[in-house]
Design an enzyme around this catalytic site. Structure first.
Site, short mmCIF file in Angstrom:
data_model
loop_
_atom_site.label_atom_id
_atom_site.label_comp_id
_atom_site.label_asym_id
_atom_site.label_seq_id
_atom_site.Cartn_x
_atom_site.Cartn_y
_atom_site.Cartn_z
N ARG A 164 0.82 -1.22 0.00
CA ARG A 164 0.00 0.00 0.00
C ARG A 164 0.85 1.28 0.00
O ARG A 164 0.46 2.30 0.58
CB ARG A 164 -0.95 0.04 1.21
CG ARG A 164 -2.06 -0.99 1.16
CD ARG A 164 -2.98 -0.72 -0.02
NE ARG A 164 -4.24 -1.45 0.09
CZ ARG A 164 -4.41 -2.71 -0.32
NH1 ARG A 164 -3.41 -3.37 -0.89
NH2 ARG A 164 -5.59 -3.29 -0.20
N SER A 238 -11.09 -0.50 2.47
CA SER A 238 -10.39 -0.60 3.76
C SER A 238 -10.00 0.79 4.21
O SER A 238 -9.37 1.53 3.45
CB SER A 238 -9.10 -1.40 3.61
OG SER A 238 -9.36 -2.66 3.09
N GLU A 334 -5.33 4.10 5.58
CA GLU A 334 -4.90 3.85 4.21
C GLU A 334 -5.41 4.98 3.33
O GLU A 334 -4.84 5.31 2.30
CB GLU A 334 -5.51 2.51 3.76
CG GLU A 334 -5.16 2.16 2.36
CD GLU A 334 -6.07 1.12 1.77
OE1 GLU A 334 -7.21 1.46 1.41
OE2 GLU A 334 -5.63 -0.02 1.63
N1 EPU Z 1 -11.07 -10.28 9.47
C1 EPU Z 1 -11.86 -10.39 10.60
N2 EPU Z 1 -12.97 -9.58 10.71
C2 EPU Z 1 -13.31 -8.71 9.75
C3 EPU Z 1 -12.49 -8.59 8.59
C4 EPU Z 1 -11.38 -9.39 8.48
O1 EPU Z 1 -11.61 -11.18 11.50
O2 EPU Z 1 -14.32 -8.01 9.92
C5 EPU Z 1 -9.88 -11.15 9.36
C6 EPU Z 1 -10.18 -12.58 9.03
O3 EPU Z 1 -9.23 -13.37 9.70
C7 EPU Z 1 -9.96 -12.65 7.53
C8 EPU Z 1 -8.79 -11.71 7.37
O4 EPU Z 1 -9.03 -10.68 8.33
O5 EPU Z 1 -9.66 -13.93 7.09
C9 EPU Z 1 -8.59 -11.11 6.00
O6 EPU Z 1 -9.79 -10.44 5.62
P1 EPU Z 1 -10.05 -10.02 4.10
O7 EPU Z 1 -9.80 -11.15 3.19
O8 EPU Z 1 -11.37 -9.35 4.02
O9 EPU Z 1 -8.88 -8.99 3.82
P2 EPU Z 1 -8.34 -7.71 4.59
O10 EPU Z 1 -6.96 -7.98 5.03
O11 EPU Z 1 -9.30 -7.22 5.62
C10 EPU Z 1 -7.23 -6.75 2.42
C11 EPU Z 1 -7.22 -5.47 1.64
C12 EPU Z 1 -8.51 -5.33 0.83
C13 EPU Z 1 -8.62 -6.53 -0.11
C14 EPU Z 1 -8.62 -7.81 0.73
C15 EPU Z 1 -8.63 -9.06 -0.10
C16 EPU Z 1 -5.88 -3.95 2.98
C17 EPU Z 1 -5.85 -2.74 3.86
N3 EPU Z 1 -7.07 -4.34 2.55
O12 EPU Z 1 -8.29 -6.64 3.38
O13 EPU Z 1 -8.40 -4.17 0.04
O14 EPU Z 1 -9.78 -6.45 -0.91
O15 EPU Z 1 -7.41 -7.83 1.54
O16 EPU Z 1 -7.40 -9.25 -0.68
O17 EPU Z 1 -4.82 -4.50 2.68
C18 EPU Z 1 -8.96 -1.86 0.02
O18 EPU Z 1 -7.74 -1.64 0.05
O19 EPU Z 1 -9.80 -0.93 -0.02
C19 EPU Z 1 -9.42 -3.23 0.07
C20 EPU Z 1 -10.71 -3.53 0.13
#
Ligand code: EPU
Length: 343
Positions: A164, A238, A334
């Site tokens: 990022r 995010s 972010e």
């Molecule tokens: N999780 C929770 N609760 C929640 C959300 C997430 O426990 O409410 C935990 C779970 O363990 C889950 C893990 O976080 O398995 C990962 O969640 P998710 O796959 O939704 O990904 P993220 O890390 O929350 C990142 C990116 C997203 C992207 C997703 C999928 C960042 C800041 N965000 O989110 O990007 O779509 O991975 O690859 O790195 C964005 O940047 O706007 C965005 C949506």
């Protein structure tokens, strides 16, 4: 070049925030950018330059000039049997470009389907999702530097991409404008990335085999189920970055929080899930007036209607404070804060 005065930016930001700007310059082509650079009320009074408006938290009033990048278009520069080099203008919709590539069987960006925003801002924060980052497909980009008024060609390496982040967020923040981006896309139908979490399950659920099209369809479906549509509920994806910490800090955290999820990084560090930390602190689905954290993805700050930027920022800070109290982890936004101080 169209110039509007005392204009509400509500329709130009995906949080749907009311923000009155003194002046808005619509930059419809690269010639407009040069005119804007020289205009007495243009760059000289610039407070904000934006494009898709999908990564901005705006304050209620901007005294000064705001400019919007609006030029678009896709051009094939070079094509071989293995790959294709494509030049895409900064103001082109990111998802429209992804669909254009998928339609032609060009792979590499299908995992980045449905990400809001425009092509020129994708490199700034090195957009990433479902195991892929945009830096993997960028060959070079054209950059207009304010100081010299000249166009430079920057290679991928110079951009200093990270999670990022890029040189455009650090050393060269506000130093210039990305005019267009050159992407190298592959024609290799087997070079697919289906490792991330639920992607392969979703493809099987659809009764399909992995392909650039089925990956895109699966990711669109996952995102639609989890992330709010900005046209319905104002948001900016995010809101915080996932924190990257050392293995020592992780060991200390694990003594108290055995179940904390983490992901190993290439640099020997680990990435935590900000969404998990926020959920554990009880903020998932919580609201105060019209500000809230989304009920299906705790990392997404939402505007349920008439929240102001100031209210959303105050809400986000409560979340941040609670995460710090419980985990001693400082969440960093972010999203770009405009006219709001970064605490
Ligand atoms: N999780 C929770 N609760 C929640 C959300 C997430 O426990 O409410 C935990 C779970 O363990 C889950 C893990 O976080 O398995 C990962 O969640 P998710 O796959 O939704 O990904 P993220 O890390 O929350 C990142 C990116 C997203 C992207 C997703 C999928 C960042 C800041 N965000 O989110 O990007 O779509 O991975 O690859 O790195 C964005 O940047 O706007 C965005 C949506």
């Amino acid at each position: 070049m169209r110039i509007q005065e005392n204009i509400n930016l509500k329709k130009y930001n995906t949080f749907g925030l009311n923000c009155i700007a003194e002046r808005l310059f619509h930059l419809e082509d690269e010639v407009d950018l040069v005119k804007y650079h020289q205009h007495p009320n243009g760059y000289a009074k610039q407070r904000l330059l934006f494009s898709g408006g999908s990564n901005l938290l705006l304050c209620s009033e901007i005294k000064g000039t705001v400019a919007k990048i609006e030029w678009n278009g896709i051009k094939i520069i070079k094509e071989t049997e293995q790959d294709v080099l494509v030049e895409v203008a900064a103001g082109h919709s990111w998802h429209a470009f992804v669909l254009w590539a998928i339609d032609r069987g060009f792979g590499g960006i299908e995992n980045l389907s449905l990400i809001p925003g425009h092509v020129g801002t994708a490199p700034i924060q090195n957009i990433g999702a479902y195991g892929v980052e945009v830096k993997n497909s960028i060959e070079s980009l054209r950059y207009y530097r304010w100081e010299t008024g000249e166009i430079e060609i920057l290679s991928n390496k110079i951009c200093d991409f990270g999670y990022r982040t890029s040189i455009f967020k650090t050393q060269w923040r506000d130093k210039g404008v990305i005019l267009s981006v050159n992407f190298k896309l592959t024609k290799d139908k087997h070079n697919l990335n289906t490792q991330y979490g639920s992607v392969i399950d979703e493809i099987h659920k659809m009764g399909e085999l992995p392909s650039i099209l089925s990956i895109s369809k699966a990711i669109i479906s996952i995102r639609n189920n989890k992330l709010p549509d900005p046209k319905v509920i104002g948001n900016s994806g995010s809101f915080f970055k996932n924190p990257i910490i050392s293995k020592n800090t992780l060991s200390e955290l694990k003594e108290k929080h055995k179940d904390i999820p983490f992901y190993d990084q290439e640099n020997g560090k680990v990435k935590l899930s900000a969404g998990w930390l926020i959920e554990m602190c009880g903020w998932k689905g919580k609201t105060h007036k019209d500000a809230g954290m989304h009920d299906k993805q705790a990392l997404v700050l939402v505007n349920h209607g008439n929240a102001t930027g100031e209210e959303l920022w105050a809400f986000a800070n409560h979340v941040k404070e609670d995460v710090y109290k419980s985990y001693k982890i400082k969440l960093e936004p972010e999203v770009n804060l405009i006219g709001l101080s970064n605490l």
